[in-house]
Structure formats: structure tokens, C-alpha cells
Design a protein around this motif. Structure first.
Motif, PDB file in Angstrom:
ATOM      1  N   ILE A   1      48.747  44.570  30.135  1.00 34.03           N
ATOM      2  CA  ILE A   1      47.540  45.288  30.555  1.00 34.03           C
ATOM      3  C   ILE A   1      47.221  46.408  29.570  1.00 34.03           C
ATOM      4  O   ILE A   1      46.064  46.592  29.159  1.00 34.03           O
ATOM      5  CB  ILE A   1      47.726  45.844  31.988  1.00 34.03           C
ATOM      6  N   ASP A   2      48.262  47.165  29.171  1.00 30.06           N
ATOM      7  CA  ASP A   2      48.059  48.248  28.208  1.00 30.06           C
ATOM      8  C   ASP A   2      47.551  47.730  26.878  1.00 30.06           C
ATOM      9  O   ASP A   2      46.635  48.320  26.263  1.00 30.06           O
ATOM     10  CB  ASP A   2      49.371  49.021  27.995  1.00 30.06           C
TER      11      ASP A   2
ATOM     12  N   MET B   1      41.125  48.489  34.136  1.00 27.09           N
ATOM     13  CA  MET B   1      42.550  48.358  33.836  1.00 27.09           C
ATOM     14  C   MET B   1      43.409  49.179  34.814  1.00 27.09           C
ATOM     15  O   MET B   1      44.535  48.792  35.139  1.00 27.09           O
ATOM     16  CB  MET B   1      42.822  48.795  32.397  1.00 27.09           C
TER      17      MET B   1
ATOM     18  N   CYS C   1      43.815  47.024  37.665  1.00 26.70           N
ATOM     19  CA  CYS C   1      44.802  45.986  37.354  1.00 26.70           C
ATOM     20  C   CYS C   1      46.227  46.534  37.503  1.00 26.70           C
ATOM     21  O   CYS C   1      47.121  45.850  38.021  1.00 26.70           O
ATOM     22  CB  CYS C   1      44.589  45.452  35.936  1.00 26.70           C
ATOM     23  N   ARG C   2      46.445  47.756  37.062  1.00 27.18           N
ATOM     24  CA  ARG C   2      47.774  48.370  37.195  1.00 27.18           C
ATOM     25  C   ARG C   2      48.137  48.570  38.668  1.00 27.18           C
ATOM     26  O   ARG C   2      49.284  48.343  39.068  1.00 27.18           O
ATOM     27  CB  ARG C   2      47.821  49.695  36.446  1.00 27.18           C
TER      28      ARG C   2
ATOM     29  N   HIS D   1      54.214  42.758  32.451  1.00 33.21           N
ATOM     30  CA  HIS D   1      52.821  42.708  32.922  1.00 33.21           C
ATOM     31  C   HIS D   1      52.072  43.990  32.590  1.00 33.21           C
ATOM     32  O   HIS D   1      50.909  43.954  32.152  1.00 33.21           O
ATOM     33  CB  HIS D   1      52.806  42.455  34.431  1.00 33.21           C
TER      34      HIS D   1
ATOM     35  N   ARG E   1      45.935  44.953  26.323  1.00 30.86           N
ATOM     36  CA  ARG E   1      44.567  44.455  26.455  1.00 30.86           C
ATOM     37  C   ARG E   1      43.564  45.615  26.468  1.00 30.86           C
ATOM     38  O   ARG E   1      42.496  45.552  25.842  1.00 30.86           O
ATOM     39  CB  ARG E   1      44.434  43.650  27.754  1.00 30.86           C
ATOM     40  N   GLU E   2      43.908  46.689  27.153  1.00 32.32           N
ATOM     41  CA  GLU E   2      43.042  47.862  27.181  1.00 32.32           C
ATOM     42  C   GLU E   2      42.894  48.454  25.784  1.00 32.32           C
ATOM     43  O   GLU E   2      41.779  48.776  25.352  1.00 32.32           O
ATOM     44  CB  GLU E   2      43.613  48.913  28.138  1.00 32.32           C
TER      45      GLU E   2
ATOM     46  N   GLU F   1      49.075  45.276  39.983  1.00 28.69           N
ATOM     47  CA  GLU F   1      50.392  44.891  39.472  1.00 28.69           C
ATOM     48  C   GLU F   1      51.505  45.654  40.192  1.00 28.69           C
ATOM     49  O   GLU F   1      52.549  45.075  40.520  1.00 28.69           O
ATOM     50  CB  GLU F   1      50.462  45.142  37.967  1.00 28.69           C
TER      51      GLU F   1
END
Length: 427
Positions: free
Chosen positions: A369-370, A306, A309-310, A365, A372-373, A313
Motif C-alpha cells: 500500500i505504501d 490509501m 486501505c490501511r 500488505h 503504491r501510494e 488491512e
């Protein structure tokens, strides 16, 4: 490895050889002369040295029933035999012979020190009876399979082991493997094992050791269940014997003995169940530690993913903002060649509008992500908690069920005893 001397014929262990050896090792001078005159009883001998005598076969030792130390090294012995009566033996040296198979040691239950150094042995086995074994020397043999080490785990008193000179000692993981699988070992190949090495070995082979301990616990449980079943069978035989008896005094005596046996059986079954509870508790706790470690590793991987991913992003946000501002400048100057959809063109009013729109998209976005984590971490933690709780609850239910079964069985046995009457038996 053959040590047959060209200058000497193979010899047999006869009475003459044994008397000579005992005489040589016995008292000398005046005391020795008296001993020779009166005769030395083999059963009184505690130590016997028979090295360098070109002995081919072990024999005629049955009279040395109290022997504690036996030295048979540097001969040409090919088979371990003739030791069954030496039940008090503590120290046995069979090094430098031609032995290929470990055997003939089943009665040596008091043996603490065994040397089979420099023989032709390729497999470690047939030592099960040596429950007091502390020192085992098997260097300079032909042992090539590391699984032989696992066999030695059953010897809880083993503190010193020598395997140098075997093919397995050339393995890269030789020392670490032995230290991991034999954690109580103090000396390996005549060198003390330091605590740091033990810690490294345990960490390296942790999962394999945990799995092996689990299998050992299951095997112990099966053995205990089998022993309990055998005891139950014996109690049933006792009841049948009572029914077949016709003499009243004998019946009363047998009933009293059987009642005592039933009480003893109850205590034994409950003790076995308590031991099983302790073993399963240890296994469950070990499983819990392992699964928590695995979940922790999974969470670390998720968090690392993650974080990537950040970063992606953030990079996307910077590029998108750069492209959007560049597009706005082209629209203002009338240099934009591409046709934009009306809803998209409506955003290119001024710089603040573009920055706000791109920033809002970036925030959404990051929020996804947060979320989902958080979802992954929450679900895996919840799954781990439910799994461990279920295992603990299942074990509690198993224990209650087993205790209930034991009580019901003992009540049934006692009830049968109480209902046995002399008149019924005669009928």
C-alpha cells in the motif's frame, strides 16, 4: 412602463424648446437679461436639462458641440439618436423613457456616467466606444441573461453598476457572479462591495474566471496579430508606391519616410511581442497554479484512499489473527473438522509461529500500500513538473522564433529600400 401623459401631446426637440431650456437654465436677473438681448450661442452651453417635456425624439442637438451634461430623463423617448456631435459629453441621463435598445452612442468617447434606468432594455451591448465609462445605471429594465455581465468586463474604468429591478437581480448567484466577473467594481446597486464578498465570489467562480481570462488573452493575441499584419501590408504598399514614382525628389522623400515607417514598424512589432510575452506569462502562471492545485487535490484523494486501505488491512489483520488463533486451539484440542493443506497445517505449530506468519503477511500488505501510494504521488508530481516545464520551454522557443521572424522581416524590408535605385525605378 409607458410614460406618455394623457394631458400632453408628444413633443419634438425644436429650436424654440432648446432656446427656452437654455434661457431657463442660464443666468437670471440683470446678467440674464443681457444674455437674452445678446443671444446665447448653443456651442457655449455646457449643461442642458430637458426632463419632463414629453419629448418623443432626440433631435437638433448638433449645435451643442461643447455640451458636457445632458438630462433627458422622464420623457417618452423610444430611440437613442441625434447625439453623434456631442463628443465632449461626460454625463448623460436617459432614465424613465421607453428605450428598448442601446444604440447611437458610438461617438461619445468621453462619457463617464450613463443612466438608462427604468426603460425596456433587454440586452447590454453597443457600449464599446465608452472607454471612460465609470457609472452605469440599468436598473428596472428587462435584462434576464447573466452573460450580459461578461460584456461589461471590457470597461476597465467601470466602478458603479446598478441592475436592481431586472430579472437577473432575482437570481440566487446574482451578487457573487457580478463581483467575480467585475472584480474592479466598487458599488453594486448603490451599495459598496466589501472585500470579504469579493474574496468569496472569486473563490466560487475561480475556474470559470481563469478560463475566461485565457480566452480573453487569446482574443487579444489575435487582435494584435491582425493589427501587425495590417501594418505590414501598409509598408508593402509604400514600397509599391515608391516603385511607381518617377520624380527623383519625391522618390528620395518617400524612401526616407518609408525607412522611418520600417523603424516604427519594428518598434511596434517588438512592443506587441513584449505585450504578448507578458500576457502569456500571466496565463501560464495561472495555468501552473491551477494544475498544481488540481495535483494537490488528487494527491489528497490518493492519500485518503490509501488511509482507508490501511484501515481495511488492519481490520483484516485483526480478524485473520483471531481466526488463526481460534483454529490453532481447535487443532490442539482435536476439534477441527476441516482438512487443512499440509503447508498450511505446518504453520499451526504454536501461537508464536501463527502470530509471526500473520504479522509478516500484514507487513507485506502495508508495504505494498505504501509503495503504491508513493508511486502514484511520485508519478503525478513528475507529470506536473514535466508539463509545466514543457509549456515554459515552448513559450521561450515561440518568443525566440517570433523575434527572429520580426528581425528577418525588417531586414528584408530595409534591404529592399537600400536596393531601390532611381535608374532601376525609371526602367
Amino acid at each position: 412602463m409607458n410614460r406618455l401623459c394623457d394631458s400632453m401631446e408628444p413633443r419634438v426637440m425644436d429650436d424654440d424648446m432648446l432656446k427656452l431650456a437654455v434661457g431657463e437654465q442660464g443666468p437670471q436677473e440683470e446678467a440674464g437679461q443681457l444674455a437674452k438681448q445678446e443671444g446665447i450661442l448653443f456651442k457655449d452651453v455646457l449643461s442642458l436639462q430637458l426632463d419632463f417635456r414629453n419629448i418623443l425624439r432626440i433631435d437638433n442637438l448638433w449645435q451643442f458641440e461643447n455640451l458636457r451634461k445632458l438630462q433627458l430623463d422622464n420623457n417618452i423617448i423610444e430611440k437613442i439618436e441625434g447625439l453623434e456631435n456631442l463628443t465632449h459629453l461626460v454625463w448623460l441621463d436617459l432614465s424613465f423613457n421607453n428605450i428598448e435598445t442601446i444604440e447611437g452612442l458610438d461617438t461619445l468617447v468621453n462619457l463617464e456616467d450613463l443612466s438608462l434606468f427604468n426603460n425596456r432594455i433587454s440586452k447590454i451591448d453597443s457600449l464599446d466606444a465608452l472607454v471612460k465609462l465609470q457609472v452605469l445605471s440599468l436598473g428596472n429594465n428587462q435584462i434576464d441573461n447573466m452573460m450580459n455581465i461578461v460584456y461589461l468586463r471590457r470597461f476597465k474604468c467601470l466602478r458603479t453598476l446598478s441592475l436592481s429591478g431586472n430579472p437577473i437581480s432575482e437570481a440566487e448567484d446574482y451578487k457573487m457572479f457580478i463581483c467575480a466577473y467585475l472584480p474592479d467594481l466598487v458599488y453594486l446597486d448603490f451599495r459598496r462591495i466589501d472585500d470579504h464578498t469579493k474574496e468569496l465570489a472569486e473563490a466560487k467562480h475561480q475556474y470559470s474566471i481563469d478560463e475566461l481570462k485565457h480566452q480573453e488573452n487569446l482574443m487579444q493575441v489575435r487582435l494584435q496579430d491582425e493589427r501587425a499584419r495590417q501594418e505590414e501590408l501598409e509598408k508593402h504598399k509604400s514600397l509599391s508606391a515608391i516603385r511607381e514614382e518617377s520624380e527623383l525628389p519625391n522618390i528620395e522623400k518617400m524612401i526616407l519616410e518609408c525607412s522611418a515607417d520600417v523603424s516604427e514598424l519594428f518598434n511596434e512589432l517588438m512592443m506587441l511581442e513584449m505585450q504578448l510575452v507578458e500576457q502569456l506569462e500571466e496565463t501560464i502562471n495561472m495555468f501552473e497554479r491551477n494544475i498544481v492545485d488540481m495535483v494537490g487535490l488528487f494527491i489528497e484523494n490518493v492519500q485518503s484512499l490509501m488511509a482507508q486501505c490501511r484501515d481495511l488491512e488492519n481490520h483484516h489483520h485483526e480478524k485473520l489473527l483471531e481466526i488463526s488463533i481460534s483454529t490453532l486451539e481447535k487443532i490442539v484440542k482435536g476439534d477441527l473438522d476441516e482438512d487443512l493443506p499440509d503447508d498450511l497445517r505446518a504453520l499451526f505449530v504454536d501461537k508464536d509461529t501463527i502470530v509471526n506468519a500473520v504479522g509478516a503477511s500484514h507487513d507485506i500488505h502495508l508495504l505494498k500500500i505504501d509503495n503504491r501510494e508513493d508511486e502514484l504521488v511520485t508519478r503525478i508530481n513528475s507529470w506536473c513538473t514535466r508539463l509545466v516545464d514543457k509549456i515554459h520551454k515552448d513559450e521561450i522557443m515561440r518568443n525566440r522564433k517570433r523575434v527572429k521572424e520580426i528581425n528577418q522581416y525588417i531586414d528584408h524590408m530595409q534591404s529592399e529600400l537600400d536596393n531601390l535605385e532611381y535608374s532601376d525605378i525609371l526602367d
